[in-house]
Design a protein around this motif. Structure first.
Motif, PDB file in Angstrom:
ATOM      1  N   PRO A   1       1.143  -0.911  -0.039  1.00 43.67           N
ATOM      2  CA  PRO A   1      -0.096  -0.044  -0.379  1.00 43.67           C
ATOM      3  C   PRO A   1       1.178   1.387  -0.108  1.00 43.67           C
ATOM      4  O   PRO A   1       0.424   1.923  -0.841  1.00 43.67           O
ATOM      5  CB  PRO A   1      -1.276   0.006   1.305  1.00 43.67           C
ATOM      6  N   MET A   2       1.990   1.393   0.881  1.00 42.81           N
ATOM      7  CA  MET A   2       2.534   2.431   0.879  1.00 42.81           C
ATOM      8  C   MET A   2       3.226   2.908  -0.657  1.00 42.81           C
ATOM      9  O   MET A   2       3.471   3.511  -0.954  1.00 42.81           O
ATOM     10  CB  MET A   2       3.818   2.215   2.256  1.00 42.81           C
ATOM     11  N   GLU A   3       3.336   1.901  -1.593  1.00 43.41           N
ATOM     12  CA  GLU A   3       4.525   2.280  -2.904  1.00 43.41           C
ATOM     13  C   GLU A   3       3.344   2.458  -3.438  1.00 43.41           C
ATOM     14  O   GLU A   3       3.409   3.673  -4.438  1.00 43.41           O
ATOM     15  CB  GLU A   3       4.826   0.493  -3.045  1.00 43.41           C
ATOM     16  N   LEU A   4       1.848   1.965  -3.561  1.00 46.60           N
ATOM     17  CA  LEU A   4       1.753   2.312  -4.309  1.00 46.60           C
ATOM     18  C   LEU A   4       0.720   3.444  -4.194  1.00 46.60           C
ATOM     19  O   LEU A   4      -0.103   4.134  -5.013  1.00 46.60           O
ATOM     20  CB  LEU A   4      -0.321   1.228  -4.552  1.00 46.60           C
ATOM     21  N   THR A   5       0.714   4.451  -2.853  1.00 46.37           N
ATOM     22  CA  THR A   5       0.317   5.596  -2.652  1.00 46.37           C
ATOM     23  C   THR A   5       1.953   7.097  -2.934  1.00 46.37           C
ATOM     24  O   THR A   5       1.077   7.689  -3.847  1.00 46.37           O
ATOM     25  CB  THR A   5       0.488   5.982  -0.703  1.00 46.37           C
ATOM     26  N   ILE A   6       3.150   6.439  -2.827  1.00 39.12           N
ATOM     27  CA  ILE A   6       3.992   6.869  -3.765  1.00 39.12           C
ATOM     28  C   ILE A   6       3.821   6.911  -4.846  1.00 39.12           C
ATOM     29  O   ILE A   6       3.663   8.066  -5.300  1.00 39.12           O
ATOM     30  CB  ILE A   6       5.383   6.543  -3.325  1.00 39.12           C
ATOM     31  N   ILE A   7       3.630   5.921  -5.379  1.00 39.10           N
ATOM     32  CA  ILE A   7       3.073   5.566  -7.547  1.00 39.10           C
ATOM     33  C   ILE A   7       1.907   7.232  -7.687  1.00 39.10           C
ATOM     34  O   ILE A   7       2.196   8.011  -8.175  1.00 39.10           O
ATOM     35  CB  ILE A   7       3.014   4.697  -7.727  1.00 39.10           C
ATOM     36  N   LEU A   8       0.924   6.673  -7.255  1.00 37.82           N
ATOM     37  CA  LEU A   8      -0.528   7.444  -7.165  1.00 37.82           C
ATOM     38  C   LEU A   8       0.102   9.240  -7.077  1.00 37.82           C
ATOM     39  O   LEU A   8      -0.240   9.969  -7.849  1.00 37.82           O
ATOM     40  CB  LEU A   8      -1.289   7.438  -6.221  1.00 37.82           C
ATOM     41  N   ILE A   9       1.032   9.529  -5.789  1.00 37.07           N
ATOM     42  CA  ILE A   9       1.512  11.042  -5.618  1.00 37.07           C
ATOM     43  C   ILE A   9       1.834  11.179  -6.382  1.00 37.07           C
ATOM     44  O   ILE A   9       2.470  12.503  -7.716  1.00 37.07           O
ATOM     45  CB  ILE A   9       1.791  11.326  -4.612  1.00 37.07           C
ATOM     46  N   ILE A  10       2.849  10.673  -7.532  1.00 36.20           N
ATOM     47  CA  ILE A  10       4.404  11.086  -8.546  1.00 36.20           C
ATOM     48  C   ILE A  10       2.825  11.557  -9.693  1.00 36.20           C
ATOM     49  O   ILE A  10       3.270  12.780 -10.482  1.00 36.20           O
ATOM     50  CB  ILE A  10       4.893   9.882  -8.522  1.00 36.20           C
ATOM     51  N   ILE A  11       2.069  10.824  -9.808  1.00 35.33           N
ATOM     52  CA  ILE A  11       1.608  10.535 -11.133  1.00 35.33           C
ATOM     53  C   ILE A  11       0.978  11.856 -10.848  1.00 35.33           C
ATOM     54  O   ILE A  11      -0.173  12.881 -11.955  1.00 35.33           O
ATOM     55  CB  ILE A  11       0.394   9.396 -11.085  1.00 35.33           C
ATOM     56  N   LEU A  12       0.111  12.488  -9.955  1.00 32.24           N
ATOM     57  CA  LEU A  12      -0.829  13.645  -9.384  1.00 32.24           C
ATOM     58  C   LEU A  12       0.720  14.631  -9.565  1.00 32.24           C
ATOM     59  O   LEU A  12      -0.546  15.489 -10.534  1.00 32.24           O
ATOM     60  CB  LEU A  12      -1.173  13.485  -8.035  1.00 32.24           C
ATOM     61  N   ILE A  13       1.132  14.311  -8.809  1.00 33.84           N
ATOM     62  CA  ILE A  13       2.237  15.304  -9.573  1.00 33.84           C
ATOM     63  C   ILE A  13       2.335  16.022 -10.974  1.00 33.84           C
ATOM     64  O   ILE A  13       2.547  17.125 -11.602  1.00 33.84           O
ATOM     65  CB  ILE A  13       3.574  15.460  -8.545  1.00 33.84           C
ATOM     66  N   ILE A  14       2.892  14.787 -11.651  1.00 37.16           N
ATOM     67  CA  ILE A  14       3.211  14.870 -13.069  1.00 37.16           C
ATOM     68  C   ILE A  14       2.118  15.099 -14.575  1.00 37.16           C
ATOM     69  O   ILE A  14       1.647  16.212 -14.896  1.00 37.16           O
ATOM     70  CB  ILE A  14       3.840  13.058 -13.640  1.00 37.16           C
ATOM     71  N   PHE A  15       0.708  14.444 -13.761  1.00 45.82           N
ATOM     72  CA  PHE A  15      -0.549  15.059 -14.368  1.00 45.82           C
ATOM     73  C   PHE A  15      -1.302  16.231 -14.305  1.00 45.82           C
ATOM     74  O   PHE A  15      -2.093  16.607 -14.712  1.00 45.82           O
ATOM     75  CB  PHE A  15      -1.191  14.109 -15.212  1.00 45.82           C
ATOM     76  N   GLY A  16      -2.090  15.979 -13.017  1.00 42.72           N
ATOM     77  CA  GLY A  16      -2.481  17.003 -11.842  1.00 42.72           C
ATOM     78  C   GLY A  16      -3.696  16.008 -11.492  1.00 42.72           C
ATOM     79  O   GLY A  16      -3.867  15.125 -11.962  1.00 42.72           O
ATOM     80  N   ALA A  17      -4.291  16.570 -11.119  1.00 44.67           N
ATOM     81  CA  ALA A  17      -5.801  15.520 -10.928  1.00 44.67           C
ATOM     82  C   ALA A  17      -6.775  15.431 -11.677  1.00 44.67           C
ATOM     83  O   ALA A  17      -7.530  14.762 -11.951  1.00 44.67           O
ATOM     84  CB  ALA A  17      -6.452  16.239  -9.605  1.00 44.67           C
ATOM     85  N   GLY A  18      -6.831  17.020 -12.792  1.00 43.50           N
ATOM     86  CA  GLY A  18      -7.475  17.267 -13.778  1.00 43.50           C
ATOM     87  C   GLY A  18      -7.776  15.784 -14.714  1.00 43.50           C
ATOM     88  O   GLY A  18      -8.711  15.795 -15.342  1.00 43.50           O
ATOM     89  N   ARG A  19      -7.052  15.678 -15.071  1.00 40.31           N
ATOM     90  CA  ARG A  19      -6.850  14.516 -15.925  1.00 40.31           C
ATOM     91  C   ARG A  19      -6.322  13.509 -15.772  1.00 40.31           C
ATOM     92  O   ARG A  19      -6.185  12.517 -16.521  1.00 40.31           O
ATOM     93  CB  ARG A  19      -5.159  14.859 -17.164  1.00 40.31           C
ATOM     94  N   LEU A  20      -6.312  13.210 -14.142  1.00 42.16           N
ATOM     95  CA  LEU A  20      -6.773  11.009 -14.255  1.00 42.16           C
ATOM     96  C   LEU A  20      -7.753  11.208 -14.404  1.00 42.16           C
ATOM     97  O   LEU A  20      -7.470   9.803 -14.687  1.00 42.16           O
ATOM     98  CB  LEU A  20      -6.658  11.196 -12.749  1.00 42.16           C
ATOM     99  N   PRO A  21      -9.107  11.758 -14.277  1.00 40.47           N
ATOM    100  CA  PRO A  21      -9.973  10.806 -14.692  1.00 40.47           C
ATOM    101  C   PRO A  21      -9.544  10.422 -16.985  1.00 40.47           C
ATOM    102  O   PRO A  21     -10.524   8.679 -17.252  1.00 40.47           O
ATOM    103  CB  PRO A  21     -11.105  11.672 -14.763  1.00 40.47           C
ATOM    104  N   GLU A  22      -9.246  11.633 -17.108  1.00 34.67           N
ATOM    105  CA  GLU A  22      -8.751  10.857 -18.286  1.00 34.67           C
ATOM    106  C   GLU A  22      -8.143  10.367 -19.208  1.00 34.67           C
ATOM    107  O   GLU A  22      -8.013   8.693 -19.777  1.00 34.67           O
ATOM    108  CB  GLU A  22      -8.248  12.767 -18.641  1.00 34.67           C
ATOM    109  N   ILE A  23      -7.120  10.183 -17.976  1.00 37.76           N
ATOM    110  CA  ILE A  23      -6.041   8.907 -18.251  1.00 37.76           C
ATOM    111  C   ILE A  23      -6.597   7.744 -17.645  1.00 37.76           C
ATOM    112  O   ILE A  23      -6.484   6.128 -18.224  1.00 37.76           O
ATOM    113  CB  ILE A  23      -5.038   9.675 -17.246  1.00 37.76           C
ATOM    114  N   GLY A  24      -7.083   7.733 -16.306  1.00 36.71           N
ATOM    115  CA  GLY A  24      -7.584   6.055 -16.294  1.00 36.71           C
ATOM    116  C   GLY A  24      -9.085   5.752 -17.497  1.00 36.71           C
ATOM    117  O   GLY A  24      -9.250   4.453 -16.948  1.00 36.71           O
ATOM    118  N   SER A  25      -9.849   6.570 -17.999  1.00 33.14           N
ATOM    119  CA  SER A  25     -10.008   6.121 -19.274  1.00 33.14           C
ATOM    120  C   SER A  25      -9.495   5.292 -20.639  1.00 33.14           C
ATOM    121  O   SER A  25     -10.408   4.274 -21.067  1.00 33.14           O
ATOM    122  CB  SER A  25     -11.131   7.438 -19.568  1.00 33.14           C
TER     123      SER A  25
END
Length: 63
Positions: A6-30
């Motif tokens: 869980p800790m590694e996944l959390t760190i990966i998610l934070i890095i993704i948020l920093i790189i792409f921003g919260a606005g693009r996450l639904p688009e990327i997930g889709s």
């Protein structure tokens, strides 16, 4: 799952948020979801074709 806790996944998610921003996450997930869906569909179609070919070969051998 790939040896990630869980800790590694959390760190990966934070890095993704920093790189792409919260606005693009639904688009990327889709996009990822559509890609996975298409991959599964292709694998399923390939398996169905293989099974159909094996049945045809079996019918030829019986005749």
């Amino acid at each position: 799952m790939f040896g990630l806790g869980p800790m590694e996944l959390t760190i990966i998610l934070i890095i993704i948020l920093i790189i792409f921003g919260a606005g693009r996450l639904p688009e990327i997930g889709s996009g990822i979801g559509k890609g996975i869906r298409n991959f599964k569909k292709s694998v399923s179609e390939t398996e169905n074709e293989k099974i159909a070919d094996e049945k045809k070969d079996d019918k030829k051998d019986d005749a």
